[in-house]
Write a protein that holds these residues in place. Structure first.
Motif, PDB file in Angstrom:
ATOM      1  N   PHE A  25       0.817  -1.223   0.000  1.00 22.76           N
ATOM      2  CA  PHE A  25       0.000   0.000   0.000  1.00 22.76           C
ATOM      3  C   PHE A  25       0.845   1.265   0.000  1.00 22.76           C
ATOM      4  CE2 PHE A  25      -3.202  -2.735   2.275  1.00 22.76           C
ATOM      5  CZ  PHE A  25      -4.098  -2.764   1.241  1.00 22.76           C
ATOM      6  N   THR A  77      13.675  10.741   9.541  1.00 17.03           N
ATOM      7  CA  THR A  77      12.496  11.137   8.770  1.00 17.03           C
ATOM      8  C   THR A  77      12.693  12.517   8.149  1.00 17.03           C
ATOM      9  OG1 THR A  77      11.238   9.935  10.407  1.00 17.03           O
ATOM     10  CG2 THR A  77       9.995  11.276   8.872  1.00 17.03           C
ATOM     11  N   ILE A  78      13.134  13.457   8.969  1.00 17.42           N
ATOM     12  CA  ILE A  78      13.293  14.844   8.492  1.00 17.42           C
ATOM     13  C   ILE A  78      14.353  14.906   7.399  1.00 17.42           C
ATOM     14  CG2 ILE A  78      13.959  17.177   9.194  1.00 17.42           C
ATOM     15  CD1 ILE A  78      12.876  16.556  11.953  1.00 17.42           C
ATOM     16  N   THR A 115       5.947  14.004  -2.865  1.00 16.26           N
ATOM     17  CA  THR A 115       5.019  13.550  -1.836  1.00 16.26           C
ATOM     18  C   THR A 115       4.495  12.153  -2.142  1.00 16.26           C
ATOM     19  OG1 THR A 115       3.320  14.758  -2.999  1.00 16.26           O
ATOM     20  CG2 THR A 115       4.235  15.797  -1.044  1.00 16.26           C
ATOM     21  N   LEU A 120       9.802   7.797  -0.146  1.00 14.96           N
ATOM     22  CA  LEU A 120      10.236   7.797   1.255  1.00 14.96           C
ATOM     23  C   LEU A 120      10.167   6.376   1.813  1.00 14.96           C
ATOM     24  CD1 LEU A 120      11.161   9.479   3.649  1.00 14.96           C
ATOM     25  CD2 LEU A 120       8.790   9.907   4.220  1.00 14.96           C
ATOM     26  N   LEU A 124      13.131   4.227   3.713  1.00 16.61           N
ATOM     27  CA  LEU A 124      12.988   3.706   5.074  1.00 16.61           C
ATOM     28  C   LEU A 124      13.183   2.198   5.106  1.00 16.61           C
ATOM     29  CD1 LEU A 124       9.916   5.838   6.130  1.00 16.61           C
ATOM     30  CD2 LEU A 124      12.192   5.987   7.117  1.00 16.61           C
TER      31      LEU A 124
ATOM     32  N   ALA B  40      -3.505   0.754   4.502  1.00 12.44           N
ATOM     33  CA  ALA B  40      -2.485  -0.089   5.108  1.00 12.44           C
ATOM     34  C   ALA B  40      -2.770  -0.410   6.570  1.00 12.44           C
ATOM     35  CB  ALA B  40      -1.117   0.570   4.980  1.00 12.44           C
ATOM     36  N   ILE B  83       6.843  21.074   4.714  1.00 13.10           N
ATOM     37  CA  ILE B  83       7.271  19.676   4.868  1.00 13.10           C
ATOM     38  C   ILE B  83       8.183  19.548   6.087  1.00 13.10           C
ATOM     39  CG2 ILE B  83       8.631  17.829   3.812  1.00 13.10           C
ATOM     40  CD1 ILE B  83       7.506  18.586   1.148  1.00 13.10           C
ATOM     41  N   LEU B  84       9.053  20.530   6.283  1.00 13.48           N
ATOM     42  CA  LEU B  84       9.968  20.493   7.427  1.00 13.48           C
ATOM     43  C   LEU B  84       9.188  20.560   8.741  1.00 13.48           C
ATOM     44  CD1 LEU B  84      12.968  20.365   7.854  1.00 13.48           C
ATOM     45  CD2 LEU B  84      13.003  22.834   8.076  1.00 13.48           C
ATOM     46  N   ALA B  87       7.410  17.270   9.219  1.00 10.14           N
ATOM     47  CA  ALA B  87       8.364  16.210   9.574  1.00 10.14           C
ATOM     48  C   ALA B  87       8.780  16.311  11.036  1.00 10.14           C
ATOM     49  CB  ALA B  87       9.579  16.274   8.664  1.00 10.14           C
ATOM     50  N   THR B  88       8.896  17.549  11.546  1.00  9.51           N
ATOM     51  CA  THR B  88       9.270  17.719  12.953  1.00  9.51           C
ATOM     52  C   THR B  88       8.222  17.104  13.870  1.00  9.51           C
ATOM     53  OG1 THR B  88      10.182  19.834  12.265  1.00  9.51           O
ATOM     54  CG2 THR B  88       9.995  19.443  14.637  1.00  9.51           C
ATOM     55  N   VAL B  90       6.012  14.859  13.092  1.00  5.55           N
ATOM     56  CA  VAL B  90       5.965  13.406  12.888  1.00  5.55           C
ATOM     57  C   VAL B  90       7.067  12.732  13.704  1.00  5.55           C
ATOM     58  CG1 VAL B  90       6.286  11.560  11.211  1.00  5.55           C
ATOM     59  CG2 VAL B  90       4.860  13.506  10.641  1.00  5.55           C
ATOM     60  N   THR B  91       8.258  13.354  13.738  1.00  6.57           N
ATOM     61  CA  THR B  91       9.345  12.776  14.519  1.00  6.57           C
ATOM     62  C   THR B  91       8.978  12.734  15.999  1.00  6.57           C
ATOM     63  OG1 THR B  91      10.872  13.667  12.902  1.00  6.57           O
ATOM     64  CG2 THR B  91      11.815  12.936  14.975  1.00  6.57           C
ATOM     65  N   GLN B  94       6.714   9.836  16.392  1.00  9.31           N
ATOM     66  CA  GLN B  94       7.464   8.599  16.189  1.00  9.31           C
ATOM     67  C   GLN B  94       8.249   8.221  17.456  1.00  9.31           C
ATOM     68  OE1 GLN B  94       9.950   9.219  12.800  1.00  9.31           O
ATOM     69  NE2 GLN B  94      10.534   7.068  12.664  1.00  9.31           N
ATOM     70  N   LEU B  95       8.967   9.193  18.011  1.00  8.58           N
ATOM     71  CA  LEU B  95       9.795   8.910  19.185  1.00  8.58           C
ATOM     72  C   LEU B  95       8.933   8.613  20.408  1.00  8.58           C
ATOM     73  CD1 LEU B  95      12.638  11.537  18.737  1.00  8.58           C
ATOM     74  CD2 LEU B  95      12.653   9.118  18.160  1.00  8.58           C
ATOM     75  N   ILE B 110       6.528   1.282   9.033  1.00  7.38           N
ATOM     76  CA  ILE B 110       6.999   2.497   8.375  1.00  7.38           C
ATOM     77  C   ILE B 110       5.873   3.493   8.154  1.00  7.38           C
ATOM     78  CG2 ILE B 110       8.937   1.388   7.210  1.00  7.38           C
ATOM     79  CD1 ILE B 110       7.296   1.549   4.644  1.00  7.38           C
ATOM     80  N   PHE B 111       4.642   3.137   8.470  1.00  5.69           N
ATOM     81  CA  PHE B 111       3.570   4.101   8.235  1.00  5.69           C
ATOM     82  C   PHE B 111       3.557   5.225   9.262  1.00  5.69           C
ATOM     83  CE2 PHE B 111       2.341   0.758   5.458  1.00  5.69           C
ATOM     84  CZ  PHE B 111       1.955   1.478   4.346  1.00  5.69           C
ATOM     85  N   PRO B 113       6.550   7.023  10.249  1.00  5.01           N
ATOM     86  CA  PRO B 113       7.289   8.091   9.564  1.00  5.01           C
ATOM     87  C   PRO B 113       6.616   8.565   8.284  1.00  5.01           C
ATOM     88  CG  PRO B 113       8.510   6.014   9.513  1.00  5.01           C
ATOM     89  CD  PRO B 113       7.413   5.856  10.508  1.00  5.01           C
ATOM     90  N   LEU B 114       5.838   7.695   7.653  1.00  4.50           N
ATOM     91  CA  LEU B 114       5.214   8.082   6.386  1.00  4.50           C
ATOM     92  C   LEU B 114       4.053   9.051   6.558  1.00  4.50           C
ATOM     93  CD1 LEU B 114       5.290   4.857   4.192  1.00  4.50           C
ATOM     94  CD2 LEU B 114       6.606   6.927   3.928  1.00  4.50           C
ATOM     95  N   VAL B 116       4.498  11.899   7.267  1.00  6.06           N
ATOM     96  CA  VAL B 116       5.061  13.100   6.625  1.00  6.06           C
ATOM     97  C   VAL B 116       4.468  13.317   5.239  1.00  6.06           C
ATOM     98  CG1 VAL B 116       7.165  14.189   5.789  1.00  6.06           C
ATOM     99  CG2 VAL B 116       7.251  12.767   7.797  1.00  6.06           C
ATOM    100  N   VAL B 117       4.345  12.241   4.477  1.00  6.80           N
ATOM    101  CA  VAL B 117       3.891  12.383   3.100  1.00  6.80           C
ATOM    102  C   VAL B 117       2.398  12.098   2.951  1.00  6.80           C
ATOM    103  CG1 VAL B 117       6.030  12.127   1.832  1.00  6.80           C
ATOM    104  CG2 VAL B 117       4.872  10.108   2.662  1.00  6.80           C
TER     105      VAL B 117
END
Lengths: 203, 211
Positions: A25, A77-78, A115, A120, A124, B40, B83-84, B87-88, B90-91, B94-95, B110-111, B113-114, B116-117
């Motif tokens: 997916f 990630t960033i 995007t 990405l 990963l 997913a 995006i930056l 991403a911040t 999202v991190t 994530q953590l 991985i979904f 970190p994903l 972000v997109v």
């Protein structure tokens, strides 16, 4: 020593067993967005293979030589998304300058790829723990995985475009027209690709 | 793109914002954004709720921050800035998830970190937060996040029930033989196809009644 059998395993897995679109997916937006015409599907597929390959090389290098030695893995990630966005921009400019013909063919798809979660995603997967070696991929494995994943994506996209071109002529209930029937077709394709999960010869 | 009503003075306007995000402009069923995580992670209700909550958090935080800096960021680099910022956050998610909910982190894989997109977040940043005041952007993020979570929950209930005859890991209907295909990839495509068809039908019926 290059482990050829392992590499072949990665290729088959990325294209057929763990196909990016139909099993993982990933990259569904372009999969449904650009699959109405076969010609645009081929163009998008080529652009994705291209960007995925380059992105695999650079994100792997970034991770191995910058992030891990400096113990800043949590920035992954960033850093990855910035590397990918920058790469797509660079590729676009380079193509425009050096290969206008290729730029004509891929141009409009390139900005969309930033995007695209498939790119990405492959970065990963390359740097994460994987099912083959229980650790991250080596450089060659990451490269092969990047190319093969892109090919897998293209395969699914092109097959889907072929189906959707035929579907346009079909008489469908009003509610199913457009996206719903595309989802059903994707489901049937996924069902077919599920058959490949029997190919476990390298585990 | 969704356009929330311009004023929020009356409660009916606030209500309209909610129906807008949850139903009329539902990010999944109507705008068809964020398909990858939608399909997913909806193989179980637990994963769907977690992904919905994580996306909601990122959406609200990034909308607020983007709205705050909207006049400082030059137009040419706005997408990169968004995006930056995304991403911040999202991190952070994530953590936090890795530290406190490791089993959830493993099943979402991985979904996380994903996120972000996830196109919903960037779409709201570009279409709403970059043009509106902070509080409105926060509400927009909240409503769109709830709409996303709702869609994920709906899909995951159907898939978990049909695929493993369970809801949140508890046994559901006694004697019903589960169809495993529904928690696998093809089931995801089939479920969203028919839910989307149903949503479209209901929307069209309402539209003709009004006209």
């Amino acid at each position: 020593m290059i482990d050829v059998a392992g590499l072949i395993g990665i290729v088959i897995s990325a294209i057929l067993i763990q196909n990016f679109v139909l099993a993982r997916f990933l990259g569904l937006c372009p999969f449904f967005g650009v699959s109405k015409r076969l010609s645009s599907a081929v163009g998008m597929g080529m652009a994705v293979v291209f960007v995925m390959t380059i992105a695999s090389i650079f994100t792997w290098g970034m991770n191995t030589f910058v992030l891990i030695p400096n113990d800043v893995g949590y920035l992954q990630t960033i850093v990855f998304i910035l590397v990918i966005a920058g790469l797509v921009q660079l590729v676009e400019m380079a193509l425009q300058k050096f290969s206008p013909a290729l730029y004509e063919a891929l141009g409009i798809y390139l900005p969309l790829i930033t995007t695209n979660c498939a790119v990405l995603g492959v970065a990963l997967i390359n740097t994460g723990i994987n099912q083959f070696t229980n650790k991250g991929f080596t450089f060659l494995e990451a490269l092969v995985n990047g190319v093969a994943s892109g090919i897998g994506f293209t395969l699914a996209l092109v097959l889907m475009a072929g189906i959707r071109e035929k579907l346009e002529l079909a008489h469908l209930p009003k509610a199913l027209q457009g996206l719903p029937v595309a989802f059903v077709s994707a489901g049937l394709m996924a069902l077919a690709f599920l058959g490949f999960s029997g190919l476990n010869f390298f585990r | 793109m969704a356009h929330a009503p311009a004023t929020l003075e009356s409660s009916s306007a606030a209500g309209a914002v909610f129906t807008e995000g949850l139903w009329k402009q539902n990010p999944v069923f109507v705008q068809v954004l964020g398909m990858c995580p939608t399909l997913a992670v909806t193989n179980s209700v637990r994963n769907a709720v977690a992904m919905g909550a994580a996306t909601l958090f990122v959406l609200v935080c990034s909308n607020v921050l983007i709205s705050l800096v909207r006049k400082l960021v030059p137009k040419q680099v706005r997408i990169a800035t968004y995006i930056l910022i995304i991403a911040t956050f999202v991190t952070i998610v994530q953590l936090t998830m890795k530290a406190y909910l490791p089993s959830l982190d493993r099943s979402l894989g991985i979904f996380v970190p994903l996120i972000v997109v996830n196109c919903i977040i960037l779409a709201r940043a570009e279409a709403y937060a970059s043009k509106n005041k902070v509080i409105r952007s926060a509400i927009d993020g909240l409503v769109m996040g709830l709409g996303f979570t709702l869609a994920l929950c709906l899909l995951s209930v159907i898939r978990e029930l049909l695929g493993s005859n369970k809801i949140l890991g508890l046994n559901a209907v006694p004697g019903f033989k589960p169809m495993t295909v529904f928690i696998l990839a093809p089931g995801g495509f089939f479920t969203i196809a028919f839910v989307m068809a149903a949503v479209t039908t209901i929307r069209n019926r309402k539209g003709t009644r009004k006209a």
